[in-house]
Scaffold this motif. Structure first.
Motif, short mmCIF file in Angstrom:
data_model
loop_
_atom_site.label_atom_id
_atom_site.label_comp_id
_atom_site.label_asym_id
_atom_site.label_seq_id
_atom_site.Cartn_x
_atom_site.Cartn_y
_atom_site.Cartn_z
N LEU A 22 0.81 -1.21 0.00
CA LEU A 22 0.00 0.00 0.00
C LEU A 22 0.86 1.27 0.00
CD1 LEU A 22 -2.76 -1.07 2.52
CD2 LEU A 22 -3.02 -0.75 0.05
N ASP A 23 2.00 1.22 0.68
CA ASP A 23 2.87 2.40 0.76
C ASP A 23 4.33 1.96 0.78
OD1 ASP A 23 4.04 4.85 1.13
OD2 ASP A 23 2.99 5.31 3.00
N PRO A 24 4.90 1.65 -0.39
CA PRO A 24 6.26 1.11 -0.44
C PRO A 24 7.35 2.09 0.00
CG PRO A 24 5.38 1.41 -2.65
CD PRO A 24 4.28 1.73 -1.70
N ARG A 25 7.04 3.37 0.11
CA ARG A 25 8.05 4.35 0.54
C ARG A 25 8.06 4.54 2.06
NH1 ARG A 25 6.21 8.93 -3.45
NH2 ARG A 25 4.33 8.17 -2.50
N HIS A 26 7.14 3.94 2.76
CA HIS A 26 7.05 4.10 4.22
C HIS A 26 8.16 3.26 4.88
CE1 HIS A 26 5.42 4.08 8.27
NE2 HIS A 26 4.57 5.01 7.90
N ALA A 27 9.16 3.93 5.42
CA ALA A 27 10.34 3.26 5.97
C ALA A 27 9.99 2.30 7.11
CB ALA A 27 11.36 4.29 6.44
N GLU A 28 9.09 2.71 8.01
CA GLU A 28 8.73 1.85 9.16
C GLU A 28 8.17 0.51 8.68
OE1 GLU A 28 8.93 2.13 12.52
OE2 GLU A 28 9.50 4.21 12.77
N TYR A 29 7.32 0.55 7.66
CA TYR A 29 6.74 -0.69 7.13
C TYR A 29 7.83 -1.58 6.55
CZ TYR A 29 2.18 1.77 7.21
OH TYR A 29 1.06 2.46 7.57
N ARG A 30 8.74 -0.97 5.82
CA ARG A 30 9.81 -1.75 5.18
C ARG A 30 10.76 -2.34 6.23
NH1 ARG A 30 12.76 1.51 1.34
NH2 ARG A 30 13.70 -0.45 0.71
N ILE A 31 11.02 -1.57 7.28
CA ILE A 31 11.88 -2.07 8.37
C ILE A 31 11.22 -3.28 9.04
CG2 ILE A 31 12.79 -1.50 10.67
CD1 ILE A 31 13.12 1.43 9.54
N LEU A 32 9.93 -3.16 9.33
CA LEU A 32 9.20 -4.28 9.93
C LEU A 32 9.16 -5.48 8.99
CD1 LEU A 32 6.22 -2.51 11.71
CD2 LEU A 32 8.06 -3.79 12.79
N GLN A 33 9.03 -5.21 7.70
CA GLN A 33 8.99 -6.29 6.71
C GLN A 33 10.29 -7.09 6.72
OE1 GLN A 33 8.98 -5.16 2.54
NE2 GLN A 33 7.44 -6.74 2.10
N VAL A 34 11.40 -6.39 6.75
CA VAL A 34 12.70 -7.06 6.77
C VAL A 34 12.79 -7.96 8.01
CG1 VAL A 34 15.19 -6.69 7.07
CG2 VAL A 34 13.92 -5.34 5.40
N PHE A 35 12.41 -7.42 9.17
CA PHE A 35 12.51 -8.22 10.39
C PHE A 35 11.54 -9.39 10.37
CE2 PHE A 35 11.44 -9.29 14.78
CZ PHE A 35 12.68 -9.74 15.17
N ALA A 36 10.32 -9.16 9.90
CA ALA A 36 9.32 -10.23 9.88
C ALA A 36 9.80 -11.41 9.04
CB ALA A 36 7.99 -9.70 9.35
N HIS A 37 10.39 -11.12 7.90
CA HIS A 37 10.85 -12.21 7.03
C HIS A 37 12.12 -12.87 7.57
CE1 HIS A 37 7.77 -12.17 3.98
NE2 HIS A 37 7.73 -10.85 4.16
N ALA A 38 12.95 -12.11 8.27
CA ALA A 38 14.12 -12.71 8.92
C ALA A 38 13.67 -13.64 10.05
CB ALA A 38 15.05 -11.64 9.45
N ALA A 39 12.68 -13.20 10.82
CA ALA A 39 12.17 -14.01 11.93
C ALA A 39 11.54 -15.31 11.43
CB ALA A 39 11.16 -13.20 12.75
N LEU A 40 10.93 -15.25 10.25
CA LEU A 40 10.35 -16.46 9.65
C LEU A 40 11.42 -17.39 9.08
CD1 LEU A 40 7.22 -15.25 7.65
CD2 LEU A 40 7.27 -16.88 9.53
N GLY A 41 12.62 -16.85 8.86
CA GLY A 41 13.67 -17.64 8.26
C GLY A 41 13.68 -17.55 6.74
N ASP A 42 12.87 -16.63 6.19
CA ASP A 42 12.83 -16.45 4.74
C ASP A 42 14.14 -15.88 4.22
OD1 ASP A 42 10.21 -17.29 4.83
OD2 ASP A 42 9.36 -15.28 4.62
N LEU A 43 14.79 -15.07 5.03
CA LEU A 43 16.07 -14.45 4.67
C LEU A 43 17.05 -14.66 5.81
CD1 LEU A 43 15.16 -10.87 3.33
CD2 LEU A 43 16.33 -12.67 2.07
N PRO A 44 18.29 -15.02 5.51
CA PRO A 44 19.29 -15.11 6.58
C PRO A 44 19.52 -13.72 7.18
CG PRO A 44 20.13 -16.07 4.53
CD PRO A 44 18.84 -15.39 4.20
N PRO A 45 19.89 -13.64 8.46
CA PRO A 45 20.09 -12.34 9.10
C PRO A 45 21.07 -11.43 8.35
CG PRO A 45 20.13 -14.07 10.75
CD PRO A 45 20.07 -14.74 9.41
N GLY A 46 22.15 -12.00 7.80
CA GLY A 46 23.11 -11.17 7.07
C GLY A 46 22.49 -10.50 5.86
N ASP A 47 21.70 -11.25 5.10
CA ASP A 47 21.01 -10.68 3.93
C ASP A 47 19.98 -9.65 4.38
OD1 ASP A 47 22.52 -12.37 2.37
OD2 ASP A 47 20.88 -13.76 1.93
N SER A 48 19.31 -9.94 5.47
CA SER A 48 18.32 -9.00 6.01
C SER A 48 18.97 -7.69 6.42
CB SER A 48 17.60 -9.62 7.21
OG SER A 48 16.92 -10.79 6.83
#
Length: 133
Positions: A22-48
């Motif tokens: 909905l708002d790809p420029r919103h930094a807070e959403y993108r920051i949470l997205q990175v962490f959410a996918h790292a927590a799921l194991g979708d991305l290794p922490p280094g890549d995140s």
């Protein structure tokens, strides 16, 4: 964040993905997205971490969120010294931030006791019995 607190990480990732769409420029959403996918194991922490560093923050709040999430990711990547530096950056602006305070305190306590960090149960038992010998 509510879904994440309830330990429903996949629901949290889905919700934050929708927010970013909905708002790809919103930094807070993108920051949470990175962490959410790292927590799921979708991305290794280094890549995140690399993805996180590419997010441009325009406000102090966004920068604090970025440091906090970087600290969490560094901790997940077993880089405690770097993680605590990020948590300290949060405390420079928000001295009473509970998570950052707790992480710095835990790191200092481990450092002063000579403990490098969390150990497996077997390692703790081994240390316990080797001290008694």
């Amino acid at each position: 964040e509510a879904a994440s607190r309830k330990r429903n990480r996949s629901a949290a990732a889905e919700l934050v993905d929708q927010a970013v769409m909905l708002d790809p420029r919103h930094a807070e959403y993108r920051i949470l997205q990175v962490f959410a996918h790292a927590a799921l194991g979708d991305l290794p922490p280094g890549d995140s971490l690399k993805e996180l560093e590419d997010i441009e923050c325009k406000s102090v709040g966004e920068q604090l969120s970025k440091h906090l999430v970087a600290g969490r990711l560094l901790k997940m990547d077993e880089r405690p010294a770097e993680a605590v530096e990020r948590f300290r950056k949060v405390l420079e602006t928000q001295p009473e931030h509970p998570e950052a305070k707790r992480e710095v305190w835990l790191h200092e306590r481990r450092s002063s006791s000579g403990d490098a960090g969390p150990q497996s149960g077997a390692a703790r038992l081994s240390n316990l019995f080797s001290r008694r010998s």
